[in-house]
Write a protein that holds these residues in place. Sequence first.
Motif, PDB file in Angstrom:
ATOM      1  N   ASP A   1      -3.791  -1.574   3.424  1.00  0.00           N
ATOM      2  CA  ASP A   1      -4.674  -1.414   2.024  1.00  0.00           C
ATOM      3  C   ASP A   1      -5.206   0.056   2.308  1.00  0.00           C
TER       4      ASP A   1
ATOM      5  N   VAL B   1      -0.418  -0.935   0.231  1.00  0.00           N
ATOM      6  CA  VAL B   1       0.867  -0.001   0.301  1.00  0.00           C
ATOM      7  C   VAL B   1       1.799  -0.699   1.505  1.00  0.00           C
ATOM      8  N   ARG B   2       3.263  -0.932   1.295  1.00  0.00           N
ATOM      9  CA  ARG B   2       4.094  -1.421   2.312  1.00  0.00           C
ATOM     10  C   ARG B   2       4.663  -0.115   2.647  1.00  0.00           C
TER      11      ARG B   2
ATOM     12  N   SER C   1       1.927  -1.003   6.993  1.00  0.00           N
ATOM     13  CA  SER C   1       1.649  -1.558   5.668  1.00  0.00           C
ATOM     14  C   SER C   1       0.056  -1.861   5.898  1.00  0.00           C
TER      15      SER C   1
ATOM     16  N   LEU D   1      -0.767   5.859  -5.771  1.00  0.00           N
ATOM     17  CA  LEU D   1      -0.008   5.951  -4.866  1.00  0.00           C
ATOM     18  C   LEU D   1       0.927   5.006  -5.038  1.00  0.00           C
TER      19      LEU D   1
ATOM     20  N   SER E   1      -7.849   4.093   5.335  1.00  0.00           N
ATOM     21  CA  SER E   1      -6.610   3.209   5.393  1.00  0.00           C
ATOM     22  C   SER E   1      -7.141   2.451   6.817  1.00  0.00           C
TER      23      SER E   1
ATOM     24  N   ILE F   1      -1.237  10.603  -2.752  1.00  0.00           N
ATOM     25  CA  ILE F   1      -2.416   9.878  -3.282  1.00  0.00           C
ATOM     26  C   ILE F   1      -2.846  10.758  -4.288  1.00  0.00           C
TER      27      ILE F   1
ATOM     28  N   ALA G   1       3.653   1.686  -4.339  1.00  0.00           N
ATOM     29  CA  ALA G   1       3.367   0.348  -3.822  1.00  0.00           C
ATOM     30  C   ALA G   1       4.249   0.320  -2.660  1.00  0.00           C
TER      31      ALA G   1
ATOM     32  N   LYS H   1      -5.881  -0.576  -2.842  1.00  0.00           N
ATOM     33  CA  LYS H   1      -4.665  -0.991  -3.302  1.00  0.00           C
ATOM     34  C   LYS H   1      -3.781  -1.085  -1.854  1.00  0.00           C
TER      35      LYS H   1
ATOM     36  N   ALA I   1       5.863   2.877   0.462  1.00  0.00           N
ATOM     37  CA  ALA I   1       6.028   4.152   0.990  1.00  0.00           C
ATOM     38  C   ALA I   1       7.301   4.181   1.927  1.00  0.00           C
TER      39      ALA I   1
ATOM     40  N   VAL J   1       2.947  10.267   2.255  1.00  0.00           N
ATOM     41  CA  VAL J   1       2.432   9.401   1.215  1.00  0.00           C
ATOM     42  C   VAL J   1       1.601  10.241   0.199  1.00  0.00           C
TER      43      VAL J   1
END
Length: 105
Positions: A73, A92-93, A71, A7, A40, A19, A9, A90, A11, A17
């Motif tokens: 994980d 994700v911003r 944002s 996915l 999430s 994945i 780093a 992971k 978005a 998004v």
Amino acid sequence: GRIKMTLPAIAEDGGNVAISVDADFPVAGAPRASHIYIVSDKNRRPMLAKFSLSENSGRASVATSVRLATSTDVRAIVEMSDGTLYAVSKPVRVTISGCDLPPSG
């Protein structure tokens, strides 16, 4: 590891998004991969997706698009038929929220 989650780093649009999750576990025999969950922590509803796998799935691999509020994980969890869990995470911003944030306070 045995789980590969792909996915972005960053978005640009949290409303869409992409994945994918590929797990190096069998989908036949015992123990086998029976479910893949995408979670999430900071979404109002943390469980983004649940996929049930069978021998007809061919392999433990899924792809989808999810909505992210902020944002956070993102985690992919593989549940085996014997109850064992394997996970990868992971960050994700998110630059533009894809859904309402939970109320604060």
